[in-house]
Design a protein around this motif. Structure first.
Motif, PDB file in Angstrom:
ATOM      1  N   GLN A   1       0.827  -1.201   0.000  1.00 38.55           N
ATOM      2  CA  GLN A   1       0.000   0.000   0.000  1.00 38.55           C
ATOM      3  C   GLN A   1       0.864   1.255   0.000  1.00 38.55           C
ATOM      4  OE1 GLN A   1      -2.436  -0.867   3.419  1.00 38.55           O
ATOM      5  NE2 GLN A   1      -4.102  -1.656   2.159  1.00 38.55           N
ATOM      6  N   GLN A   2       1.936   1.243   0.752  1.00 40.70           N
ATOM      7  CA  GLN A   2       2.845   2.390   0.765  1.00 40.70           C
ATOM      8  C   GLN A   2       3.515   2.566  -0.593  1.00 40.70           C
ATOM      9  OE1 GLN A   2       3.117   4.670   3.141  1.00 40.70           O
ATOM     10  NE2 GLN A   2       4.423   5.776   1.721  1.00 40.70           N
TER      11      GLN A   2
ATOM     12  N   ASP B   1       1.725   6.502  -7.015  1.00 44.90           N
ATOM     13  CA  ASP B   1       0.692   7.469  -7.369  1.00 44.90           C
ATOM     14  C   ASP B   1       1.232   8.900  -7.275  1.00 44.90           C
ATOM     15  OD1 ASP B   1      -2.050   7.848  -8.220  1.00 44.90           O
ATOM     16  OD2 ASP B   1      -2.358   8.792  -6.259  1.00 44.90           O
ATOM     17  N   GLU B   2       2.068   9.162  -6.275  1.00 45.11           N
ATOM     18  CA  GLU B   2       2.702  10.482  -6.166  1.00 45.11           C
ATOM     19  C   GLU B   2       3.607  10.736  -7.374  1.00 45.11           C
ATOM     20  OE1 GLU B   2       4.638  10.231  -2.379  1.00 45.11           O
ATOM     21  OE2 GLU B   2       2.825  10.813  -1.280  1.00 45.11           O
TER      22      GLU B   2
ATOM     23  N   VAL C   1       1.098   4.205  -2.927  1.00 45.63           N
ATOM     24  CA  VAL C   1       1.024   5.641  -2.660  1.00 45.63           C
ATOM     25  C   VAL C   1       2.213   6.358  -3.305  1.00 45.63           C
ATOM     26  CG1 VAL C   1       1.179   7.387  -0.836  1.00 45.63           C
ATOM     27  CG2 VAL C   1      -0.365   5.454  -0.573  1.00 45.63           C
ATOM     28  N   SER C   2       3.412   5.802  -3.179  1.00 44.26           N
ATOM     29  CA  SER C   2       4.583   6.459  -3.768  1.00 44.26           C
ATOM     30  C   SER C   2       4.508   6.452  -5.297  1.00 44.26           C
ATOM     31  CB  SER C   2       5.879   5.807  -3.288  1.00 44.26           C
ATOM     32  OG  SER C   2       6.011   4.508  -3.798  1.00 44.26           O
TER      33      SER C   2
END
Length: 135
Positions: A24-25, A31-32, A28-29
C-alpha cells in the motif's frame, strides 16, 4: 486449537499484513510519482518546440529537447501505470490470502476493488444529471 498451530497461523497472518502494508505504501509512492509526471507533462506542453530542457533521470540531470522530454515523460508515465496495475493486483491476492488465513474466504476488503472513472464516464454521469444538481 493447538498453541503451535495458532502461533504459526498468526505468524503467517502477520507476514501477509506486513506485505500488504508495504504494498500500500508503494502504491502511494507510485501514485505520487504519477501525479508529479502529470504536472511535469503539463509544464513541458507549455514550452516552445525547439527549446532545450533539463530533466532528471534517476540521480542525473539530462538536457533534451521538448519532443524528447515529452516522449520520456510518456514512457515513464506508461511504466508507472503498468507498475501500479501490477502492484494493485498483487495486493488483492495478498488480501485474499489474508482472508483465507482468517477463515473469511470469499469476503473482500471493502473498497479494495475500486477503480477511478475515466473522463468519458464522468462526463456521461454529469450529462445525465438534471441542470439544477450540476451547480
Amino acid at each position: 486449537m493447538d498453541p503451535k498451530l495458532y502461533q504459526e497461523k498468526q505468524r503467517r497472518l502477520h507476514e501477509l499484513a506486513s506485505k500488504a502494508a508495504s504494498m500500500q505504501q508503494y502504491i502511494v509512492s507510485l501514485d505520487e510519482r504519477r501525479q508529479s509526471n502529470r504536472m511535469a507533462s503539463r509544464a513541458i506542453d507549455k514550452e516552445e518546440a525547439g527549446k532545450k530542457l533539463w530533466l532528471t533521470s534517476g540521480d542525473i540531470f539530462v538536457r533534451s529537447t521538448v519532443g524528447e522530454a515529452k516522449e520520456s515523460m510518456r514512457k515513464d508515465s506508461q511504466a508507472v501505470d503498468e507498475e501500479l496495475a501490477a502492484t494493485r493486483g498483487e495486493l488483492l491476492r495478498v488480501q485474499a490470502a489474508m482472508e483465507e488465513e482468517t477463515g473469511r474466504g470469499g469476503a473482500h476488503v471493502v473498497g479494495s476493488k475500486l477503480k477511478g472513472m475515466k473522463a468519458e464516464e464522468v462526463n456521461s454521469v454529469l450529462g445525465n444529471l438534471p441542470e439544477r444538481s450540476r451547480e
